[in-house]
Motif scaffolding. Sequence first.
Motif, PDB file in Angstrom:
ATOM      1  N   MET A 180       1.184  -1.360  -0.462  1.00  0.00           N
ATOM      2  CA  MET A 180       0.429   0.379  -0.063  1.00  0.00           C
ATOM      3  C   MET A 180       1.233   0.874  -0.118  1.00  0.00           C
ATOM      4  O   MET A 180       1.720   0.997   0.316  1.00  0.00           O
ATOM      5  CB  MET A 180      -0.695   0.066   1.157  1.00  0.00           C
ATOM      6  N   ARG A 181       0.560   2.326  -1.087  1.00  0.00           N
ATOM      7  CA  ARG A 181       1.033   3.511  -1.133  1.00  0.00           C
ATOM      8  C   ARG A 181       0.030   4.241  -0.422  1.00  0.00           C
ATOM      9  O   ARG A 181      -0.743   4.685  -0.681  1.00  0.00           O
ATOM     10  CB  ARG A 181       1.742   4.055  -2.353  1.00  0.00           C
ATOM     11  N   LEU A 182       0.749   4.955   0.603  1.00  0.00           N
ATOM     12  CA  LEU A 182      -0.586   6.296   1.101  1.00  0.00           C
ATOM     13  C   LEU A 182       0.012   7.579   1.181  1.00  0.00           C
ATOM     14  O   LEU A 182       1.339   8.125   1.289  1.00  0.00           O
ATOM     15  CB  LEU A 182      -0.945   5.782   2.262  1.00  0.00           C
ATOM     16  N   LEU A 183      -0.951   8.575   0.612  1.00  0.00           N
ATOM     17  CA  LEU A 183      -0.172   9.835   0.761  1.00  0.00           C
ATOM     18  C   LEU A 183      -1.591  10.625   1.204  1.00  0.00           C
ATOM     19  O   LEU A 183      -2.437  10.858   0.501  1.00  0.00           O
ATOM     20  CB  LEU A 183      -0.010  10.753  -1.402  1.00  0.00           C
ATOM     21  N   ASN A 184      -0.594  11.397   1.979  1.00  0.00           N
ATOM     22  CA  ASN A 184      -2.773  11.890   2.923  1.00  0.00           C
ATOM     23  C   ASN A 184      -2.566  13.710   2.500  1.00  0.00           C
ATOM     24  O   ASN A 184      -1.734  13.980   1.801  1.00  0.00           O
ATOM     25  CB  ASN A 184      -1.546  12.723   4.134  1.00  0.00           C
ATOM     26  N   ILE A 185      -3.931  13.187   2.053  1.00  0.00           N
ATOM     27  CA  ILE A 185      -4.473  15.181   1.035  1.00  0.00           C
ATOM     28  C   ILE A 185      -5.094  15.995   2.625  1.00  0.00           C
ATOM     29  O   ILE A 185      -4.698  16.977   2.783  1.00  0.00           O
ATOM     30  CB  ILE A 185      -5.767  14.612   0.773  1.00  0.00           C
ATOM     31  N   SER A 186      -5.370  15.417   4.256  1.00  0.00           N
ATOM     32  CA  SER A 186      -6.639  15.475   4.534  1.00  0.00           C
ATOM     33  C   SER A 186      -6.503  15.150   6.367  1.00  0.00           C
ATOM     34  O   SER A 186      -7.642  13.924   5.645  1.00  0.00           O
ATOM     35  CB  SER A 186      -7.327  17.013   4.490  1.00  0.00           C
ATOM     36  N   GLU A 187      -6.724  15.465   7.210  1.00  0.00           N
ATOM     37  CA  GLU A 187      -6.914  15.289   8.524  1.00  0.00           C
ATOM     38  C   GLU A 187      -8.268  16.037   8.840  1.00  0.00           C
ATOM     39  O   GLU A 187      -8.650  17.060   8.731  1.00  0.00           O
ATOM     40  CB  GLU A 187      -6.390  15.290   9.502  1.00  0.00           C
ATOM     41  N   LEU A 188      -9.500  15.031   8.553  1.00  0.00           N
ATOM     42  CA  LEU A 188     -11.240  15.016   8.203  1.00  0.00           C
ATOM     43  C   LEU A 188     -11.106  15.728   9.707  1.00  0.00           C
ATOM     44  O   LEU A 188     -11.743  16.500   9.961  1.00  0.00           O
ATOM     45  CB  LEU A 188     -11.926  14.434   7.854  1.00  0.00           C
ATOM     46  N   SER A 189     -10.816  14.775  10.618  1.00  0.00           N
ATOM     47  CA  SER A 189     -11.071  15.245  12.644  1.00  0.00           C
ATOM     48  C   SER A 189     -10.860  14.333  12.668  1.00  0.00           C
ATOM     49  O   SER A 189     -10.142  13.392  12.320  1.00  0.00           O
ATOM     50  CB  SER A 189     -13.308  15.380  12.638  1.00  0.00           C
ATOM     51  N   LYS A 190     -10.690  14.248  14.477  1.00  0.00           N
ATOM     52  CA  LYS A 190     -10.299  13.741  15.587  1.00  0.00           C
ATOM     53  C   LYS A 190     -11.052  13.057  15.724  1.00  0.00           C
ATOM     54  O   LYS A 190     -11.951  13.785  16.337  1.00  0.00           O
ATOM     55  CB  LYS A 190      -8.560  14.227  16.325  1.00  0.00           C
ATOM     56  N   HIS A 191     -11.114  11.305  16.590  1.00  0.00           N
ATOM     57  CA  HIS A 191     -11.588  10.814  17.358  1.00  0.00           C
ATOM     58  C   HIS A 191     -11.889  10.711  19.129  1.00  0.00           C
ATOM     59  O   HIS A 191     -10.261  10.911  19.659  1.00  0.00           O
ATOM     60  CB  HIS A 191     -11.384   9.694  16.506  1.00  0.00           C
ATOM     61  N   THR A 192     -12.493  10.387  19.192  1.00  0.00           N
ATOM     62  CA  THR A 192     -12.522  10.316  21.206  1.00  0.00           C
ATOM     63  C   THR A 192     -11.422   8.984  20.967  1.00  0.00           C
ATOM     64  O   THR A 192     -10.735   8.881  22.278  1.00  0.00           O
ATOM     65  CB  THR A 192     -13.256   9.686  22.081  1.00  0.00           C
ATOM     66  N   ARG A 193     -11.428   8.016  19.997  1.00  0.00           N
ATOM     67  CA  ARG A 193     -10.312   6.673  20.527  1.00  0.00           C
ATOM     68  C   ARG A 193      -9.726   7.097  20.349  1.00  0.00           C
ATOM     69  O   ARG A 193      -8.859   8.279  19.274  1.00  0.00           O
ATOM     70  CB  ARG A 193     -10.870   5.504  18.818  1.00  0.00           C
ATOM     71  N   GLN A 194      -8.603   7.380  21.298  1.00  0.00           N
ATOM     72  CA  GLN A 194      -6.223   7.647  21.411  1.00  0.00           C
ATOM     73  C   GLN A 194      -6.002   7.782  19.867  1.00  0.00           C
ATOM     74  O   GLN A 194      -6.019   6.370  19.473  1.00  0.00           O
ATOM     75  CB  GLN A 194      -6.060   7.159  22.540  1.00  0.00           C
ATOM     76  N   GLY A 195      -5.536   8.206  19.399  1.00  0.00           N
ATOM     77  CA  GLY A 195      -5.086   8.463  18.005  1.00  0.00           C
ATOM     78  C   GLY A 195      -5.605   8.281  16.942  1.00  0.00           C
ATOM     79  O   GLY A 195      -4.716   7.922  16.009  1.00  0.00           O
ATOM     80  N   TRP A 196      -7.109   8.053  17.044  1.00  0.00           N
ATOM     81  CA  TRP A 196      -7.227   7.526  15.234  1.00  0.00           C
ATOM     82  C   TRP A 196      -7.650   9.190  14.943  1.00  0.00           C
ATOM     83  O   TRP A 196      -8.157   9.723  15.477  1.00  0.00           O
ATOM     84  CB  TRP A 196      -8.717   6.670  15.564  1.00  0.00           C
ATOM     85  N   SER A 197      -8.006   9.175  13.717  1.00  0.00           N
ATOM     86  CA  SER A 197      -8.723  10.001  13.181  1.00  0.00           C
ATOM     87  C   SER A 197      -9.452   9.842  11.539  1.00  0.00           C
ATOM     88  O   SER A 197      -8.748   8.954  10.863  1.00  0.00           O
ATOM     89  CB  SER A 197      -7.156  11.488  12.528  1.00  0.00           C
ATOM     90  N   LYS A 198     -10.113  10.610  10.936  1.00  0.00           N
ATOM     91  CA  LYS A 198     -10.758  10.190   9.422  1.00  0.00           C
ATOM     92  C   LYS A 198     -10.105  10.971   9.160  1.00  0.00           C
ATOM     93  O   LYS A 198      -9.505  12.083   8.521  1.00  0.00           O
ATOM     94  CB  LYS A 198     -12.440  11.580   9.629  1.00  0.00           C
TER      95      LYS A 198
END
Length: 80
Positions: free
Chosen positions: A1-19
């Motif tokens: 898998m190759r991944l290029l981050n465009i943007s973080e939309l939100s952080k979640h209450t689960r520690q360290g997870w983000s949409k």
Amino acid sequence: MRLLNISELSKHTRQGWSKEINIVSWNGGQPKVDIRDWDENHEKMSRGVTLTKDEFRKMVELTKEKMSNLTEPSREWDAR
């Protein structure tokens, strides 16, 4: 898998997870727009949606069109 981050939309209450919105190439395939939750190390992920470039463009166009018609809160908008 190759991944290029465009943007973080939100952080979640689960520690360290983000949409996030990312460009992802799965198993050497064509890059696609990917929207899903990721842990902070990008080792674990939730289910998400993967769109081709054309599907993503269409989604953006339709969203702009529909959002511009919303001048005030409506029942249609609140019905989730």
